[in-house]
Design a protein around this motif. Structure first.
Motif, PDB file in Angstrom:
ATOM      1  N   THR A   1       0.848  -1.186   0.000  1.00  0.00           N
ATOM      2  CA  THR A   1       0.000   0.000   0.000  1.00  0.00           C
ATOM      3  C   THR A   1       0.886   1.239   0.000  1.00  0.00           C
ATOM      4  OG1 THR A   1      -0.121   0.201   2.406  1.00  0.00           O
ATOM      5  CG2 THR A   1      -1.762  -1.215   1.319  1.00  0.00           C
TER       6      THR A   1
ATOM      7  N   ARG B   1      -4.497   2.557  -0.807  1.00  0.00           N
ATOM      8  CA  ARG B   1      -4.480   1.855  -2.093  1.00  0.00           C
ATOM      9  C   ARG B   1      -3.123   1.184  -2.293  1.00  0.00           C
ATOM     10  NH1 ARG B   1      -7.063   6.125  -6.458  1.00  0.00           N
ATOM     11  NH2 ARG B   1      -8.844   6.814  -5.188  1.00  0.00           N
TER      12      ARG B   1
ATOM     13  N   GLU C   1      -2.889   0.443  -8.020  1.00  0.00           N
ATOM     14  CA  GLU C   1      -4.234   1.027  -8.047  1.00  0.00           C
ATOM     15  C   GLU C   1      -4.197   2.553  -8.164  1.00  0.00           C
ATOM     16  OE1 GLU C   1      -6.502  -2.330  -5.296  1.00  0.00           O
ATOM     17  OE2 GLU C   1      -5.685  -0.527  -4.338  1.00  0.00           O
TER      18      GLU C   1
END
Length: 330
Positions: free
Chosen positions: A97, A128, A132
Motif C-alpha cells: 500500500t 491503495r 491502483e
C-alpha cells in the motif's frame, strides 16, 4: 555556498575520448531553483546523477554545503542523505500500500507527515496499493517518499514528461507549495519551456556536454547566445543584418554584421502592403489563446507572428513592423 559543481567531466567509457560532460561549473545559493535545459543527449540526466552522488565523474567534484559529494566508487551505498533524486524512471514496490511504502523511510512526526501528504495531494491514496494509482498519482507518491526523508536539495529529472495536462498542473502546484513551505532547493531537468520559465530562478543550458549559457529566465529567453539556446524556449525568427535598418533594429554590440532574433510576439502585422517590409500570409494556425501566422517576405523568408484572434487569412498582403519589445542580437 549551498552547492558547488566544479569542473565536472564524464566520458561515455574509459576507452574513448567521447565526453558526456566536459568542464561543468555552476553554483546554487540557498533557496534557489535551477533548471537544466538542453536537447536530448546534452548530458542533463548524467549531470543530475553526479550531483546526487549516484554516478561517478571522471574529473571534478560536487560540494554540498562545503562537503564533497561522494560517488558510488567512493562509498558502499550511492547517494547523499541531504540530496533526494527523483528519476524519470522511478519505481514503487509492487503489492504494497502507499502507506506502507511511505512508512518505511518516514522521519517526520505524524502531523508533519500528514501535512506533507496533503500538500502532495496523496492523503486519499494511502490505503491503495501501488497498482491502483495512476501515473500522475505515482509521481506524487514518489516525491512524498523522498520528502519524508527530510532532504535539503530535491533533484527532479523530467518530472512532467509522462503526465497529462491535469496531472502536470497538480504536480506544478505541489512543487510550488513545497518550495514555499519547506524552503528547499531544487534542480530540475526539463525540455518544456513552460515547465521552467515561470518557476525557476536560474537556467543552465547544456549543449553536447558543455554549458553554453546560464542566467535568469528573462535573460535566457530574450538574450540567447545562439539559435540553439533560442530554440529551446519557443519559436523565433532570424532577421538578417541587411533587414535590421528597415525595422529600426539596433545591436547591443554595434556590429553591423549581426543577425537578430525576434520572438513571434515581438512582430506586428498591418493589413496593407505599403510599408518598408511587406509579405503575404501563408498560413494561420489556431493555437487556443492565440493564432500563429506564417508570413512570407522577400527580405527574411518566412516569419512567425503571434496575434490574438486575427482576422487575417492566407493570401492577405501585410506590412511587417516591430513591437516595442527587447531585441536579441547574436
Amino acid at each position: 555556498m549551498f552547492l558547488q559543481v566544479e569542473k565536472i567531466s564524464k566520458r561515455y567509457n574509459q576507452n574513448n575520448d567521447h565526453w558526456i560532460l566536459q568542464d561543468i561549473n555552476f553554483e546554487q545559493k540557498h533557496h534557489q531553483k535551477i533548471a537544466l535545459s538542453g536537447a536530448s543527449g546534452a548530458g542533463k540526466t548524467t549531470l543530475l546523477k553526479i550531483i546526487a552522488g549516484w554516478e561517478q565523474p571522471d574529473a571534478g567534484n560536487v560540494y554540498f554545503k562545503g562537503n564533497k559529494v561522494k560517488g558510488p566508487d567512493e562509498q558502499l551505498l550511492p547517494g547523499h542523505k541531504g540530496i533526494a533524486f527523483l528519476s524519470q524512471h522511478f519505481e514503487l514496490w509492487n503489492n504494497y500500500t502507499i502507506a506502507e511504502i511511505l512508512d518505511y523511510n518516514n522521519q517526520l512526526e505524524k502531523q508533519a507527515a500528514e501535512t506533507l501528504f496533503a500538500i502532495c495531494r496523496i492523503e486519499h491514496l494511502l490505503h491503495r496499493k501501488t497498482n491502483e494509482v495512476s501515473g500522475g498519482e505515482r509521481q506524487r507518491v514518489a516525491l512524498a517518499r523522498l520528502l519524508i526523508m527530510q532532504p535539503q536539495l530535491i533533484i527532479l529529472d523530467e518530472p512532467f514528461s509522462n503526465l497529462d495536462f491535469d496531472h502536470k498542473q497538480i504536480l506544478k502546484t505541489v512543487l510550488a507549495e513545497i518550495a514555499q513551505n519547506q524552503e528547499l532547493n531544487f534542480i530540475m531537468a526539463s525540455h518544456d519551456p513552460m515547465d521552467t520559465l515561470p518557476w525557476v530562478d536560474t537556467i543552465v543550458i547544456l549543449e553536447n556536454g558543455h554549458i553554453i549559457q546560464q542566467g535568469s529566465p528573462h535573460e535566457i529567453y530574450y538574450h540567447p547566445v545562439n539559435t540553439y539556446s533560442a530554440g529551446l524556449f519557443g519559436d523565433f525568427n532570424i532577421i538578417p543584418a541587411s533587414m535590421a535598418a528597415l525595422l529600426a533594429l539596433q545591436s547591443t554590440n554595434a556590429q553591423s554584421t549581426d543577425n537578430f532574433i525576434l520572438r513571434p510576439h515581438q512582430i506586428e502585422l498591418h493589413p496593407h502592403s505599403n510599408g518598408l517590409i511587406t509579405g503575404t500570409v501563408k498560413e494561420v494556425q489556431f493555437l487556443g489563446s492565440y493564432d500563429m501566422i506564417v508570413v512570407h517576405t522577400s527580405q527574411a523568408g518566412d516569419l512567425k507572428v503571434m496575434e490574438q484572434h486575427t482576422t487575417l487569412q492566407p493570401g492577405n498582403q501585410v506590412t511587417v513592423t516591430l513591437k516595442n519589445q527587447p531585441i536579441i542580437s547574436f
